[in-house]
Design a protein around this motif. Structure first.
Motif, PDB file in Angstrom:
ATOM      1  N   ILE A   3      -2.671   6.066   1.398  1.00 51.76           N
ATOM      2  CA  ILE A   3      -4.042   6.006   1.921  1.00 51.76           C
ATOM      3  C   ILE A   3      -4.596   7.429   1.951  1.00 51.76           C
ATOM      4  CG2 ILE A   3      -5.467   5.549   3.968  1.00 51.76           C
ATOM      5  CD1 ILE A   3      -4.690   2.999   2.748  1.00 51.76           C
TER       6      ILE A   3
ATOM      7  N   ILE B  28       0.857  -1.195   0.000  1.00 49.44           N
ATOM      8  CA  ILE B  28       0.000   0.000   0.000  1.00 49.44           C
ATOM      9  C   ILE B  28       0.884   1.233   0.000  1.00 49.44           C
ATOM     10  CG2 ILE B  28      -1.716   1.297   1.298  1.00 49.44           C
ATOM     11  CD1 ILE B  28      -2.899  -1.338   2.176  1.00 49.44           C
TER      12      ILE B  28
ATOM     13  N   GLU C 276      -0.566   2.403   5.311  1.00 54.73           N
ATOM     14  CA  GLU C 276       0.485   2.657   4.335  1.00 54.73           C
ATOM     15  C   GLU C 276       1.715   1.830   4.682  1.00 54.73           C
ATOM     16  OE1 GLU C 276       1.335   6.800   3.957  1.00 54.73           O
ATOM     17  OE2 GLU C 276      -0.620   7.293   3.072  1.00 54.73           O
TER      18      GLU C 276
ATOM     19  N   LEU D  83      -2.496   0.772  -4.402  1.00 60.33           N
ATOM     20  CA  LEU D  83      -1.749  -0.459  -4.209  1.00 60.33           C
ATOM     21  C   LEU D  83      -0.718  -0.560  -5.328  1.00 60.33           C
ATOM     22  CD1 LEU D  83      -1.500  -3.163  -2.598  1.00 60.33           C
ATOM     23  CD2 LEU D  83      -3.000  -4.172  -4.334  1.00 60.33           C
TER      24      LEU D  83
END
Length: 221
Positions: free
Chosen positions: A147, A144, A183, A161
């Protein structure tokens, strides 16, 4: 207490309680035979879908030279690591050799096997290929990268992603009851639903999806 003693005594009773009893050996043999029978039955079912998996079919790797076989095995190992397939490296090498026996070059055969693995249910698809997959749900894995603050109360989290091939936007809906992501987390999104907006493909986690964290391991470790 009497009932418990009776149970223990009954459990210990053996019809072949001779000192030279071969009960354990016979049990092991029977379990081994049943395992072989199940494997043969599985191979027969698999062969009904793919003739290359037919039991007793000649191994296509026998016709390869030593250096060709080494190259095939190397490609099979690379594919196994790339797609994180449940299929063994031996099966992957057979599939590559099968295509080569039909006239394909090594690189082309390996590429075809990779695409077959992506198409398998649950196969991990590179993010750059998600839009090309001819199905509504995919499984992807990556880290990730970002965010964002959700723009709607029904959204649990939204972000980017990323894997070695590219990036994709993802949305996790609150109703999906998925675990929270952060994250930097490495995650595997299973059965993520594909969406399209303004020509770009994105994915969403629904109640039928699942999030896995490959790097977290078991809590007791």
């Amino acid at each position: 207490m009497r009932a418990r003693e009776w149970e223990i005594a009954k459990t210990r009773t053996r019809w072949d309680d001779r000192q030279e009893s071969d009960r354990e050996a016979r049990t092991r043999r029977r379990v081994s035979e049943q395992s072989k029978e199940r494997n043969v039955e599985f191979e027969k079912r698999a062969a009904s879908v793919d003739a290359r998996l037919e039991p007793g079919r000649e191994d296509p790797r026998k016709g390869l030279r030593r250096e060709e076989l080494a190259a095939v095995n190397q490609q099979a190992m690379r594919i196994h690591q790339m797609v994180k397939s449940s299929v063994s490296r031996a099966v992957l090498s057979k599939q590559i050799a099968e295509r080569m026996s039909n006239g394909a070059e090594l690189v082309g055969a390996a590429t075809a096997v990779i695409e077959d693995q992506w198409m398998r249910p649950g196969g991990i698809v590179p993010i750059a290929k998600v839009g090309d997959m001819d199905r509504g749900e995919v499984t992807v894995e990556g880290r990730i990268e970002r965010i964002w603050e959700p723009s709607h109360p029904a959204i649990q989290s939204v972000g980017l992603l990323e894997d070695e091939s590219g990036r994709i936007r993802f949305t996790v809906w609150k109703k999906s009851k998925q675990p929270l992501v952060r994250e930097g987390d490495r995650v595997r999104f299973r059965a993520a639903a594909k969406n399209w907006y303004e020509g770009r493909c994105s994915i969403a986690l629904t109640r039928w999806s699942n999030i896995e964290f490959p790097e977290r391991g078991e809590w007791w470790k």
